[in-house]
Write an enzyme that holds these catalytic residues in place. Structure first.
Site, PDB file in Angstrom:
ATOM      1  N   GLY A  15       0.825  -1.206   0.000  1.00 55.69           N
ATOM      2  CA  GLY A  15       0.000   0.000   0.000  1.00 55.69           C
ATOM      3  C   GLY A  15       0.853   1.247   0.000  1.00 55.69           C
ATOM      4  O   GLY A  15       0.578   2.210   0.722  1.00 55.69           O
ATOM      5  N   VAL A  67      -2.555  -7.717  -2.068  1.00 51.00           N
ATOM      6  CA  VAL A  67      -2.259  -8.515  -0.872  1.00 51.00           C
ATOM      7  C   VAL A  67      -3.489  -9.247  -0.367  1.00 51.00           C
ATOM      8  O   VAL A  67      -3.375 -10.200   0.414  1.00 51.00           O
ATOM      9  CB  VAL A  67      -1.667  -7.645   0.249  1.00 51.00           C
ATOM     10  CG1 VAL A  67      -0.422  -6.912  -0.224  1.00 51.00           C
ATOM     11  CG2 VAL A  67      -2.688  -6.665   0.809  1.00 51.00           C
ATOM     12  N   ASN A  93       1.387  -2.404   5.303  1.00 52.25           N
ATOM     13  CA  ASN A  93       0.566  -1.205   5.471  1.00 52.25           C
ATOM     14  C   ASN A  93      -0.763  -1.274   4.729  1.00 52.25           C
ATOM     15  O   ASN A  93      -1.730  -0.623   5.138  1.00 52.25           O
ATOM     16  CB  ASN A  93       1.358   0.015   4.981  1.00 52.25           C
ATOM     17  CG  ASN A  93       0.476   1.234   4.804  1.00 52.25           C
ATOM     18  OD1 ASN A  93       0.031   1.852   5.756  1.00 52.25           O
ATOM     19  ND2 ASN A  93       0.203   1.593   3.544  1.00 52.25           N
ATOM     20  N   TYR A 163     -13.975  -3.809  10.619  1.00 50.96           N
ATOM     21  CA  TYR A 163     -12.636  -3.226  10.476  1.00 50.96           C
ATOM     22  C   TYR A 163     -11.877  -3.335  11.785  1.00 50.96           C
ATOM     23  O   TYR A 163     -10.708  -3.753  11.816  1.00 50.96           O
ATOM     24  CB  TYR A 163     -12.765  -1.764  10.045  1.00 50.96           C
ATOM     25  CG  TYR A 163     -11.446  -1.038   9.930  1.00 50.96           C
ATOM     26  CD1 TYR A 163     -10.658  -1.176   8.800  1.00 50.96           C
ATOM     27  CD2 TYR A 163     -10.995  -0.202  10.956  1.00 50.96           C
ATOM     28  CE1 TYR A 163      -9.446  -0.504   8.684  1.00 50.96           C
ATOM     29  CE2 TYR A 163      -9.788   0.464  10.855  1.00 50.96           C
ATOM     30  CZ  TYR A 163      -9.020   0.310   9.710  1.00 50.96           C
ATOM     31  OH  TYR A 163      -7.815   0.960   9.609  1.00 50.96           O
ATOM     32  N   ALA A 165     -12.275  -5.442  14.203  1.00 44.88           N
ATOM     33  CA  ALA A 165     -11.921  -6.824  14.495  1.00 44.88           C
ATOM     34  C   ALA A 165     -10.676  -7.246  13.724  1.00 44.88           C
ATOM     35  O   ALA A 165      -9.817  -7.957  14.254  1.00 44.88           O
ATOM     36  CB  ALA A 165     -13.094  -7.742  14.153  1.00 44.88           C
ATOM     37  N   THR A 166     -10.554  -6.816  12.468  1.00 40.81           N
ATOM     38  CA  THR A 166      -9.363  -7.185  11.697  1.00 40.81           C
ATOM     39  C   THR A 166      -8.119  -6.529  12.277  1.00 40.81           C
ATOM     40  O   THR A 166      -7.046  -7.138  12.307  1.00 40.81           O
ATOM     41  CB  THR A 166      -9.490  -6.802  10.209  1.00 40.81           C
ATOM     42  OG1 THR A 166      -9.613  -5.385  10.054  1.00 40.81           O
ATOM     43  CG2 THR A 166     -10.690  -7.492   9.571  1.00 40.81           C
ATOM     44  N   LYS A 167      -8.252  -5.298  12.754  1.00 39.05           N
ATOM     45  CA  LYS A 167      -7.090  -4.619  13.303  1.00 39.05           C
ATOM     46  C   LYS A 167      -6.718  -5.172  14.681  1.00 39.05           C
ATOM     47  O   LYS A 167      -5.534  -5.200  15.051  1.00 39.05           O
ATOM     48  CB  LYS A 167      -7.348  -3.112  13.370  1.00 39.05           C
ATOM     49  CG  LYS A 167      -7.446  -2.464  11.989  1.00 39.05           C
ATOM     50  CD  LYS A 167      -6.179  -2.687  11.172  1.00 39.05           C
ATOM     51  CE  LYS A 167      -6.183  -1.920   9.858  1.00 39.05           C
ATOM     52  NZ  LYS A 167      -4.916  -2.079   9.091  1.00 39.05           N
TER      53      LYS A 167
END
Length: 256
Positions: A15, A67, A93, A163, A165-167
């Site tokens: 990114g 990715v 990133n 979002y 939860a993914t982080k």
């Protein structure tokens, strides 16, 4: 700002065509590092930034690839490592909110299967895929990894609970990658707060102003603020691994 001499080092930044990723590419390249700038194949900003940085005298290669794709992500990493001749630093990133507007925790009906799959594939699985594909080269170099998490994974609602939860997953993954790649490779993360960049979620001017006012330092982060910490965790911080460094100007402290 701390400056490092990174001549002879090789980095891959996912990114890397805008925002935090581009600021990190600039800082690494400015210190003499050879950098692979990852971008989506159909994003015109990628070739534009590569050309601009090369014109400024930096050693940059393009690393197009997604990715969030189980095949294309690892392929991109392997191709970048082959062209760089090895890898010292990996910055995971690349990320997406999966939405252009905030989804409050009460709006469960807006958290579709498609949104979940999008953010999981890019934000969490993408980090793992890239780290796994780069692991051997990083171990050979005694390198370092920095993952970009978010305060949404710690103590903030973020753009959506999907979002966040993914982080939160990135924070956990960072600890376990640190365990898995030790002792040759250090793995850390940064958790940005409100950042002024070309992010996909639309913020009103009122929300922007409020996020600055709530922060102890009374301003929003810039991509350069994050890049400075990322490069420190890559090139310095020799005894730091498995940690997530919050870079938010005190936003989460004040909001508690």
């Amino acid at each position: 700002m701390i400056r490092y001499e990174l001549s002879g080092k090789r980095a891959l930044v996912t990114g890397g065509a805008s925002g935090i990723g581009l600021a990190t590419v600039r800082l690494l390249a400015g210190a003499g590092c050879r950098v692979a700038l990852n971008h989506l194949a159909d994003d015109p900003r990628g070739p534009e930034m590569v050309a601009e940085l090369r014109a400024a005298g930096h050693d940059i290669i393009a690393a197009p690839g997604n990715v969030g794709d189980a095949t294309d992500g690892p392929r991109m990493v392997e191709a970048a490592i082959a062209e760089l001749g090895g890898l010292d630093y990996l910055v995971n990133n690349a990320g997406t909110p999966g939405t252009s507007s905030l989804i409050p925790p009460t709006a469960l009906e807006r958290l579709t299967e498609e949104l979940w799959q999008t953010v999981l594939q890019v934000n969490l699985l993408g980090v793992f895929r890239c780290a796994k594909a780069a692991a051997t080269a990083l171990q050979e170099a005694g390198g370092a990894v920095v993952n970009v998490a978010s305060i949404a994974g710690l103590d903030s609602p973020g753009s959506s609970m999907a979002y966040g939860a993914t982080k939160a997953g990135v924070v956990s993954l960072t600890k376990n990658l640190a365990r898995g790649l030790a002792p040759r490779v250090r793995v850390n993360a940064v958790a940005p707060g409100a950042v002024d960049s070309a992010w996909m979620v639309q913020w009103t001017e009122e929300r922007r102003a409020a996020s600055a006012e709530k922060a102890l330092l009374k301003r929003r982060c810039t991509p350069e603020d994050l890049a400075e910490v990322i490069v420190f965790l890559l090139a310095g911080a020799g005894m730091v691994t498995g940690q997530t460094v919050v870079v938010d100007g005190g936003l989460t402290l004040e909001s508690r």
